[in-house]
Design an enzyme around this catalytic site. Sequence first.
Site, PDB file in Angstrom:
ATOM      1  N   THR A  19       0.870  -1.170   0.000  1.00 18.18           N
ATOM      2  CA  THR A  19       0.000   0.000   0.000  1.00 18.18           C
ATOM      3  C   THR A  19       0.906   1.217   0.000  1.00 18.18           C
ATOM      4  O   THR A  19       1.558   1.532   1.000  1.00 18.18           O
ATOM      5  CB  THR A  19      -0.925   0.009   1.227  1.00 18.18           C
ATOM      6  OG1 THR A  19      -1.797  -1.118   1.164  1.00 18.18           O
ATOM      7  CG2 THR A  19      -1.759   1.287   1.260  1.00 18.18           C
ATOM      8  N   LYS A  45      -7.184   1.665  -3.335  1.00 13.81           N
ATOM      9  CA  LYS A  45      -6.884   1.297  -1.950  1.00 13.81           C
ATOM     10  C   LYS A  45      -7.114   2.485  -1.023  1.00 13.81           C
ATOM     11  O   LYS A  45      -7.562   2.333   0.116  1.00 13.81           O
ATOM     12  CB  LYS A  45      -5.442   0.801  -1.828  1.00 13.81           C
ATOM     13  CG  LYS A  45      -5.050   0.353  -0.414  1.00 13.81           C
ATOM     14  CD  LYS A  45      -5.923  -0.802   0.099  1.00 13.81           C
ATOM     15  CE  LYS A  45      -5.590  -1.183   1.545  1.00 13.81           C
ATOM     16  NZ  LYS A  45      -4.316  -1.912   1.674  1.00 13.81           N
ATOM     17  N   LYS A  94      -0.385   5.508   8.350  1.00 14.86           N
ATOM     18  CA  LYS A  94       0.420   5.666   7.141  1.00 14.86           C
ATOM     19  C   LYS A  94      -0.470   5.705   5.908  1.00 14.86           C
ATOM     20  O   LYS A  94      -0.317   6.564   5.029  1.00 14.86           O
ATOM     21  CB  LYS A  94       1.439   4.518   7.052  1.00 14.86           C
ATOM     22  CG  LYS A  94       2.374   4.586   5.847  1.00 14.86           C
ATOM     23  CD  LYS A  94       1.890   3.780   4.661  1.00 14.86           C
ATOM     24  CE  LYS A  94       1.909   2.305   4.902  1.00 14.86           C
ATOM     25  NZ  LYS A  94       1.554   1.518   3.669  1.00 14.86           N
TER      26      LYS A  94
END
Length: 290
Positions: free
Chosen positions: A97, A172, A240
């Site tokens: 990711t 995502k 994050k």
Amino acid sequence: MAKVAFIGLGVMGFPMAGHLARAGHDVCVYNRTAQKAEQWTQEYGGTSAATPAAAANGADLVFTCVGNDDDLLEVTTGSEGVFAGMKPGSLLIDHTTASAEVARKLDALTRSKNMGFLDAPVSGGQAGAENGVLSVMIGGAEDDYARAEPVLEAYARSQKLLGPAGSGQLAKMVNQIAIAGLVQGLAEATHFVQQSGLDGEAVFDVIQHGAAGSWQMVNRHKTMLKGEYDFGFAVDWMRKDLQIALNEARRNGARLPVTALVDQFYGDIQASGGGRLDTSSLLKRLEKEG
């Protein structure tokens, strides 16, 4: 069956690489901690290599699943990265990711080397990786996806090509934006249940089958009611991911007020030492305020 390399054996990568081996592919793995790679070979067979470049040598497909943009660039473009070992015509599939920007950068680099690239972040968590039922969001060229699709079936319950390079990472971000508000809502609902004196398990057993139901409610309400958070997707990683989404929103003009607020709430959890707790630990913050 393909000759593949898998770079990064964390809580997701370890079982994902295992599914590839069990599907009959010739798998060579690399992990920054060599002991983890040795553990993987003992469990699944295959081989391990001392560097990403060595793992990628001769591979038809190279998978990466590491922590962030910097980690990804290190294992791809570094002096011992996979680009030093990949052959022309091979395909790099990134499950990290990361940002859409780094996906586009890697796509351009692979094209210049006569190789292919797919950004393919996943959703489904550790349990999804272990059970081989991940959702894979993919960006890249159609011909590269056609090569990867049958291999990805080893651990994908669903997969879809969503557009050019970077599209998987953007999807995502959509996933994490939706989850952020949902988990905060579930935390508030659980807190309300506890304050009201209701039987929480009975309440969620009923409402999880209605309009309020979600994967988070089904899989997290019991542990939230018990105050158990030592598992699952860590707050540090979620924060994050949310920073990536918020940075992209600043670039494309999207307004994400709830996401920004929940990101701050996760910051509170980190500040109290809970960075490795599951994302459902948002409830702890409400209990502390009470």
